[in-house]
Scaffold this active site. Structure first.
Site, PDB file in Angstrom:
ATOM      1  N   HIS A  35       0.829  -1.199   0.000  1.00  0.00           N
ATOM      2  CA  HIS A  35       0.000   0.000   0.000  1.00  0.00           C
ATOM      3  C   HIS A  35       0.870   1.259   0.000  1.00  0.00           C
ATOM      4  CE1 HIS A  35      -2.765   2.851   2.345  1.00  0.00           C
ATOM      5  NE2 HIS A  35      -3.413   2.609   1.213  1.00  0.00           N
ATOM      6  N   GLU A  38       0.292  -0.758  -4.759  1.00  0.00           N
ATOM      7  CA  GLU A  38      -0.784   0.238  -4.888  1.00  0.00           C
ATOM      8  C   GLU A  38      -0.176   1.624  -4.781  1.00  0.00           C
ATOM      9  OE1 GLU A  38      -4.073   2.907  -3.218  1.00  0.00           O
ATOM     10  OE2 GLU A  38      -2.056   2.491  -2.436  1.00  0.00           O
ATOM     11  N   ASP A  74      -1.218   6.175  -5.661  1.00  0.00           N
ATOM     12  CA  ASP A  74      -2.281   7.165  -5.891  1.00  0.00           C
ATOM     13  C   ASP A  74      -1.779   8.222  -6.872  1.00  0.00           C
ATOM     14  OD1 ASP A  74      -3.994   6.320  -3.380  1.00  0.00           O
ATOM     15  OD2 ASP A  74      -1.939   6.595  -2.658  1.00  0.00           O
ATOM     16  N   HIS A  76      -0.530  10.889  -2.367  1.00  0.00           N
ATOM     17  CA  HIS A  76      -1.840  10.513  -1.824  1.00  0.00           C
ATOM     18  C   HIS A  76      -2.748  11.695  -1.516  1.00  0.00           C
ATOM     19  CE1 HIS A  76      -4.718   9.529   1.375  1.00  0.00           C
ATOM     20  NE2 HIS A  76      -4.831   8.369   0.746  1.00  0.00           N
ATOM     21  N   GLU A  88      -4.579   4.023  -8.224  1.00  0.00           N
ATOM     22  CA  GLU A  88      -5.787   4.651  -7.688  1.00  0.00           C
ATOM     23  C   GLU A  88      -5.895   6.068  -8.236  1.00  0.00           C
ATOM     24  OE1 GLU A  88      -6.290   4.754  -3.386  1.00  0.00           O
ATOM     25  OE2 GLU A  88      -7.896   6.215  -3.661  1.00  0.00           O
TER      26      GLU A  88
HETATM   27  O1  G3P Z   1      -6.572   1.631  -2.665  1.00  0.00           O
HETATM   28  C1  G3P Z   1      -6.733   1.288  -1.336  1.00  0.00           C
HETATM   29  C2  G3P Z   1      -6.513   2.484  -0.446  1.00  0.00           C
HETATM   30  O2  G3P Z   1      -5.297   3.090  -0.842  1.00  0.00           O
HETATM   31  C3  G3P Z   1      -7.607   3.478  -0.518  1.00  0.00           C
HETATM   32  O3  G3P Z   1      -7.504   4.490   0.418  1.00  0.00           O
HETATM   33  O4  G3P Z   1      -6.839   6.690   1.226  1.00  0.00           O
HETATM   34  O5  G3P Z   1      -5.185   4.853   1.255  1.00  0.00           O
HETATM   35  O6  G3P Z   1      -5.858   5.872  -0.897  1.00  0.00           O
HETATM   36  P1  G3P Z   1      -6.294   5.524   0.497  1.00  0.00           P
HETATM   37 MG    MG Z   2      -4.714   4.591  -2.263  1.00  0.00          MG
END
Ligand code: G3P
Ligand code: MG
Length: 229
Positions: free
Chosen positions: A9, A36, A38, A50, A102
């Site tokens: 993450h 993952e 953003d 993020h 994301e």
């Molecule tokens: O994609 C899973 C998670 O990353 C979603 O929430 O706020 O960590 O981007 P966030």
């Molecule tokens: Mg995320």
């Protein structure tokens, strides 16, 4: 754990500054098969960060979308790392892991779609290497419309039942849900509709076991080395 997916993450963000090349490299070193991250679109480039503001993860101030690219790239995102461009992350990862992109910022779908298409044709990355997700379901629909080949994940943080129906309706591959709203019925409902179920953020063995007992298909973790592959 066969078939169970572990997503690093924001990279191995429990150890290195989140969403930086060093966090992604460490995740790969730890054996992560999925990463993952953003993204926001700024001046035609996709930047990997993020928050919509800069303060928490960089030495900058203000909103990401108010800044020009050269300012964003001049910042320290932790331990001397820059805010990466998505294409730099592709260069780093190549075929070594899957990437869950994301869509965090507005109007990211078209740029992400174009970058993935170029990666598949020019960098020999595989369409199966990508999952595109978003809380912004309008943006996700837009992405699906322009690039139906790539799997999409509907991110949900609340009102689960309506969202599971929505995910099925738009032909999503998976529902990505926050750990606090997961329960057995929610998971079963998604599975009945042919959707995978991934949970964020799972950082302890205890939570992992609880999620696996509920039948989820994968988790996002800041500590990809804690779970075996
Ligand atoms: O994609 C899973 C998670 O990353 C979603 O929430 O706020 O960590 O981007 P966030
Ligand atoms: Mg995320």
């Amino acid at each position: 754990m066969k078939g169970f997916l572990i997503f690093a993450h924001r990279g191995a963000s429990g150890y290195e500054p989140e969403n930086t090349l060093s966090a992604f490299e460490l995740a790969l070193t730890m054996g992560a098969r999925w990463i993952e991250l953003d993204v926001y679109a700024v001046e035609g480039e996709l930047v990997v960060i993020h928050d919509d503001r800069l303060e928490r993860t960089t030495n900058g101030t203000g909103f990401v979308m108010d800044k020009d690219l050269s300012y964003l790239r001049s910042l320290d995102a932790g331990k001397g790392q820059k805010i990466p461009l998505l294409r730099e992350v592709f260069d780093l990862i190549r075929d070594r892991a899957g990437i869950n992109i994301e869509l965090k910022g507005p109007e990211t779908a078209a740029s992400v779609s174009a970058l993935i298409a170029a990666a598949v044709t020019e960098r020999r990355m595989a369409a199966e290497q990508f999952i595109v997700s978003s809380f912004n379901h309008k943006e996700l629909l837009h992405f699906k419309a322009i690039n139906p080949e790539i799997r999409i994940g509907a991110l949900v943080s609340g009102v689960p039942w309506r969202n599971v129906r929505f995910a099925e309706k738009i032909g999503a591959y998976a529902v990505h849900a926050g750990i606090n709203i997961v329960n057995r019925r929610f998971v079963a409902n998604a599975h009945r509709r042919g959707l995978k179920f991934f949970v964020y953020t799972v950082n302890t063995g205890e939570d992992l076991k609880r999620m696996q007992d509920m039948g989820v298909d994968g988790v996002f973790t800041n500590y990809p080395d804690l779970f075996s592959y």
